[in-house]
Scaffold this motif. Structure first.
Motif, PDB file in Angstrom:
ATOM      1  N   GLU A 110      57.004  -0.276  55.184  1.00  0.00           N
ATOM      2  CA  GLU A 110      57.846  -1.330  54.631  1.00  0.00           C
ATOM      3  C   GLU A 110      58.012  -2.440  55.665  1.00  0.00           C
ATOM      4  N   GLN A 228      49.909  -5.409  50.645  1.00  0.00           N
ATOM      5  CA  GLN A 228      50.240  -4.379  49.663  1.00  0.00           C
ATOM      6  C   GLN A 228      51.577  -4.672  48.994  1.00  0.00           C
ATOM      7  N   GLN A 229      52.547  -5.169  49.766  1.00  0.00           N
ATOM      8  CA  GLN A 229      53.848  -5.504  49.187  1.00  0.00           C
ATOM      9  C   GLN A 229      53.712  -6.634  48.175  1.00  0.00           C
ATOM     10  N   ASN A 230      52.945  -7.645  48.511  1.00  0.00           N
ATOM     11  CA  ASN A 230      52.732  -8.767  47.599  1.00  0.00           C
ATOM     12  C   ASN A 230      51.988  -8.313  46.347  1.00  0.00           C
ATOM     13  N   LEU A 231      51.055  -7.388  46.534  1.00  0.00           N
ATOM     14  CA  LEU A 231      50.293  -6.865  45.400  1.00  0.00           C
ATOM     15  C   LEU A 231      51.205  -6.112  44.444  1.00  0.00           C
ATOM     16  N   GLU A 232      52.090  -5.295  44.982  1.00  0.00           N
ATOM     17  CA  GLU A 232      53.029  -4.547  44.145  1.00  0.00           C
ATOM     18  C   GLU A 232      53.977  -5.488  43.413  1.00  0.00           C
ATOM     19  N   THR A 233      54.404  -6.549  44.094  1.00  0.00           N
ATOM     20  CA  THR A 233      55.277  -7.532  43.457  1.00  0.00           C
ATOM     21  C   THR A 233      54.560  -8.219  42.306  1.00  0.00           C
ATOM     22  N   GLU A 234      53.300  -8.546  42.510  1.00  0.00           N
ATOM     23  CA  GLU A 234      52.511  -9.185  41.448  1.00  0.00           C
ATOM     24  C   GLU A 234      52.367  -8.253  40.256  1.00  0.00           C
ATOM     25  N   HIS A 235      52.081  -6.995  40.498  1.00  0.00           N
ATOM     26  CA  HIS A 235      51.904  -6.029  39.414  1.00  0.00           C
ATOM     27  C   HIS A 235      53.208  -5.810  38.643  1.00  0.00           C
ATOM     28  N   SER A 236      54.320  -5.678  39.368  1.00  0.00           N
ATOM     29  CA  SER A 236      55.595  -5.401  38.698  1.00  0.00           C
ATOM     30  C   SER A 236      56.099  -6.599  37.915  1.00  0.00           C
ATOM     31  N   SER A 237      55.670  -7.817  38.312  1.00  0.00           N
ATOM     32  CA  SER A 237      56.147  -9.010  37.625  1.00  0.00           C
ATOM     33  C   SER A 237      55.493  -9.211  36.255  1.00  0.00           C
TER      34      SER A 237
END
Length: 245
Positions: A110, A228-237
């Motif tokens: 994190e 990876q954090q940005n990728l997860e944010t993109e997916h969850s959005s």
């Protein structure tokens, strides 16, 4: 007899290694790993101009004017410029200190972007001089008196430059000396010289960089964690929104 000679040879190697390593090298006695907030407290927040969310350059390539290998990296920390009331002198020279702290990161990957959670890993002095070559030799002698014999390197390159008033070919020479310290610390003195001062925005440079070269690997890991954090944010959005389709 061979065993005795071998033992002596190994002992000499060990001694050479010991003399090549200085005690831990620090920047203005600030402990490595403290946060930018702590550095502000130590140096005085009114003397520091802190830039947040900046791209932190790695130890490898610190002599480059533009860290082109990482131009597209995500922001990964804090960069601070020191402005004392009456300026600051180092070894008899006027200097501009620059301080770098990277974002913190937990064991689980994190990314911690708070200033209080940042990690101090590198700083440098840029020297305001006219005769860069003589300043380099003077500073090398002074640093050698503190840290012993350093490791030398020199390289050169040629290229094409263009300004509003002229264009042509230039050559650039880098001369550097590095001293190693305990706990993965180091200091590097370098001098960059152009045969045409207008061939680059900053011109000739003499600087000393203090830091922990091993932090390059940490920054690589940090960059991956940010991705990876940005990728997860993109997916969850995305959710289940079908508007506009």
């Amino acid at each position: 007899m061979k065993k005795i000679i071998c033992t002596i040879f190994i002992a000499i190697l060990v001694l050479n290694c010991i003399t090549a390593i200085a005690d831990e090298i620090t920047f203005r006695d600030i402990p490595w790993g403290v946060s930018m907030s702590e550095i502000e407290r130590q140096l005085g927040s009114d003397t520091l101009y802190v830039l947040e969310d900046t791209q932190i350059r790695r130890w490898k390539g610190i002599e480059e004017e533009f860290d082109t290998g990482h131009m597209s990296d995500y922001p990964d920390g804090y960069e601070a410029y020191y402005f004392g009331d009456n300026g600051i002198k180092v070894a008899g020279y006027d200097v501009q200190p620059i301080i770098y702290c990277v974002y913190g990161m937990t064991d689980s990957g994190e990314v911690l972007m708070g200033k209080d959670q940042s990690v101090f890993y590198m700083a440098q002095y840029q020297f305001d001089v006219i005769d860069h070559e003589s300043a380099y030799l003077d500073l090398k002698e002074k640093l050698s008196s503190l840290y012993g014999k350093g490791y030398n390197k020199q390289s050169s390159e040629t290229g094409i430059y263009a300004t509003e008033s002229s264009s042509g070919r230039y050559s650039k020479t880098l001369t550097a000396t590095t001293w190693l310290g305990d706990n993965g610390t180091a200091v590097e003195l370098y001098c960059v010289m152009y045969d045409k001062p207008d061939a680059s925005p900053t011109g000739n440079i003499v600087a000393i960089c203090y830091g922990k070269p091993e932090m390059d690997a940490y920054i690589d890991s940090l960059q991956e964690a940010i991705y990876q954090q940005n990728l997860e944010t993109e997916h969850s959005s995305r959710s289940s929104d079908t508007s506009g389709l």
